[in-house]
Design a protein around this motif. Sequence first.
Motif, short mmCIF file in Angstrom:
data_model
loop_
_atom_site.label_atom_id
_atom_site.label_comp_id
_atom_site.label_asym_id
_atom_site.label_seq_id
_atom_site.Cartn_x
_atom_site.Cartn_y
_atom_site.Cartn_z
N SER A 46 -95.21 42.67 -22.17
CA SER A 46 -95.04 41.93 -24.01
C SER A 46 -94.39 40.12 -23.53
O SER A 46 -93.48 40.46 -22.52
CB SER A 46 -95.04 42.38 -24.64
OG SER A 46 -96.07 42.63 -25.07
N ILE A 102 -91.97 37.65 -29.15
CA ILE A 102 -92.52 38.54 -30.30
C ILE A 102 -92.79 39.13 -30.27
O ILE A 102 -94.49 38.74 -29.66
CB ILE A 102 -92.45 37.63 -31.68
CG1 ILE A 102 -90.75 37.11 -31.67
CG2 ILE A 102 -93.46 38.45 -32.96
CD1 ILE A 102 -91.37 35.97 -33.13
N ILE A 109 -96.74 41.21 -30.13
CA ILE A 109 -97.53 41.37 -30.74
C ILE A 109 -98.77 42.96 -30.68
O ILE A 109 -98.79 43.20 -29.50
CB ILE A 109 -98.73 40.68 -30.40
CG1 ILE A 109 -98.67 39.12 -30.19
CG2 ILE A 109 -100.84 40.73 -31.37
CD1 ILE A 109 -99.25 38.23 -29.36
N PRO A 158 -96.70 47.09 -27.20
CA PRO A 158 -97.04 46.32 -27.08
C PRO A 158 -97.72 45.38 -26.67
O PRO A 158 -98.22 46.39 -24.92
CB PRO A 158 -95.32 45.30 -26.82
CG PRO A 158 -95.06 46.25 -27.35
CD PRO A 158 -95.37 47.94 -26.75
N ASP A 180 -99.83 40.02 -21.57
CA ASP A 180 -100.72 39.44 -21.35
C ASP A 180 -102.07 39.37 -21.13
O ASP A 180 -103.61 39.32 -21.16
CB ASP A 180 -100.85 37.93 -21.02
CG ASP A 180 -99.31 37.11 -21.29
OD1 ASP A 180 -99.41 37.31 -22.55
OD2 ASP A 180 -99.16 35.63 -21.03
N GLN A 239 -94.40 31.89 -32.43
CA GLN A 239 -94.50 32.35 -31.49
C GLN A 239 -95.85 32.76 -30.99
O GLN A 239 -96.49 32.42 -29.76
CB GLN A 239 -93.22 33.00 -30.85
CG GLN A 239 -93.05 33.26 -29.49
CD GLN A 239 -93.59 34.61 -28.57
OE1 GLN A 239 -93.51 34.94 -29.12
NE2 GLN A 239 -94.46 33.81 -27.68
N PRO A 240 -95.98 34.08 -31.75
CA PRO A 240 -97.32 34.56 -31.60
C PRO A 240 -98.56 33.94 -31.16
O PRO A 240 -99.22 34.11 -30.60
CB PRO A 240 -97.16 35.42 -32.67
CG PRO A 240 -95.78 36.02 -33.06
CD PRO A 240 -95.44 34.38 -33.07
N ASP A 241 -98.51 33.05 -32.38
CA ASP A 241 -99.90 32.22 -33.06
C ASP A 241 -100.05 31.44 -31.37
O ASP A 241 -101.43 30.57 -30.67
CB ASP A 241 -99.85 31.14 -33.86
CG ASP A 241 -100.98 30.55 -33.51
OD1 ASP A 241 -102.44 30.90 -34.14
OD2 ASP A 241 -100.36 29.22 -33.74
N ARG A 291 -98.64 31.54 -28.67
CA ARG A 291 -99.68 32.53 -26.89
C ARG A 291 -100.38 32.87 -27.53
O ARG A 291 -101.29 32.45 -26.31
CB ARG A 291 -98.74 34.29 -27.09
CG ARG A 291 -98.39 34.65 -26.43
CD ARG A 291 -98.49 36.32 -26.34
NE ARG A 291 -98.12 37.32 -25.43
CZ ARG A 291 -98.33 38.30 -25.82
NH1 ARG A 291 -97.27 38.76 -26.54
NH2 ARG A 291 -99.02 38.89 -24.69
N THR A 295 -105.42 33.08 -37.63
CA THR A 295 -103.99 33.04 -37.81
C THR A 295 -103.88 33.02 -38.95
O THR A 295 -103.56 31.69 -39.60
CB THR A 295 -102.91 32.92 -36.39
OG1 THR A 295 -103.56 33.05 -35.35
CG2 THR A 295 -101.32 33.29 -36.32
N ALA A 339 -97.68 40.84 -35.23
CA ALA A 339 -96.86 40.33 -34.64
C ALA A 339 -95.55 40.66 -35.79
O ALA A 339 -95.70 41.23 -36.19
CB ALA A 339 -96.88 38.75 -34.44
#
Length: 248
Positions: A2, A5, A7, A18, A21, A60-62, A64, A204, A236
């Motif tokens: 991961s 943060i 997900i 988690p 990618d 950061q999650p969005d 990504r 999101t 997340a």
Amino acid sequence: MSVGIPIRRLWPEPSTQPLDDAALTALYQRADEPRLRVNFVTSLDGAVSVDDYSAGLSGQPDKRVFGLLRMLCDALVVAAGTLRHEGYRAIRLDERRRAWRREHGLAEYPTLVVVSGSLDLDPTQAAFADAPTRPIVLTHADAEPPPGLTDVADLLRCGTERVDLAVGLAQLHRRGLTQLLCEGGPHLFGALTAADLVDELCLTVSPLLAGPGPGRISAGDPAPPRPLTLRHVLAAEDGVLLLRHARP
């Protein structure tokens, strides 16, 4: 492994592990048939922006998933107003994502597609002038391009007095651009919904209340409701929810 943060998947098949990618890519994979996917971020109370920009909702999650969806698409579709307001730069990917695209037989970079009825576009904007792949502008027969625009972009004329989005998407498909990602803005999303062209929404939900003022992610003339089916729910650790809905 991961990145940043963590997900995790909440539904279906909840997991405490988690998502790396590769797992995220599998969840958002390309389709075998043409598809228009829309990607937006919103606050808990439905706002499309904070201080007039979407960046205030994105973490950061969005970002990504935002980058992953760009890696997976053939073309990135955006309204001219959003291109100007958000200050879009050239659509570029890092080497890792370009390598993934090469391995899957795709061009190194997705094509930028700008929807503009007025052709009020600046050909010196980096989105055009610095683009690694020649952008396309969807417009209509009566629109006059500003000097220099046709030097940096191809014009596809779809419709007479206004842009016919169904015709425009069909022209993109004929060019081999079948996996389309739309990043807005709200009026373009509303028009695509009204024309029944939206196959998927990736949304999101940012864990904040923006308060009164900002508009919704969709705008424009009223249109019939379009049902979509929930495909997955990701969460997340910072409280962000990542939802994916698609046609039944």
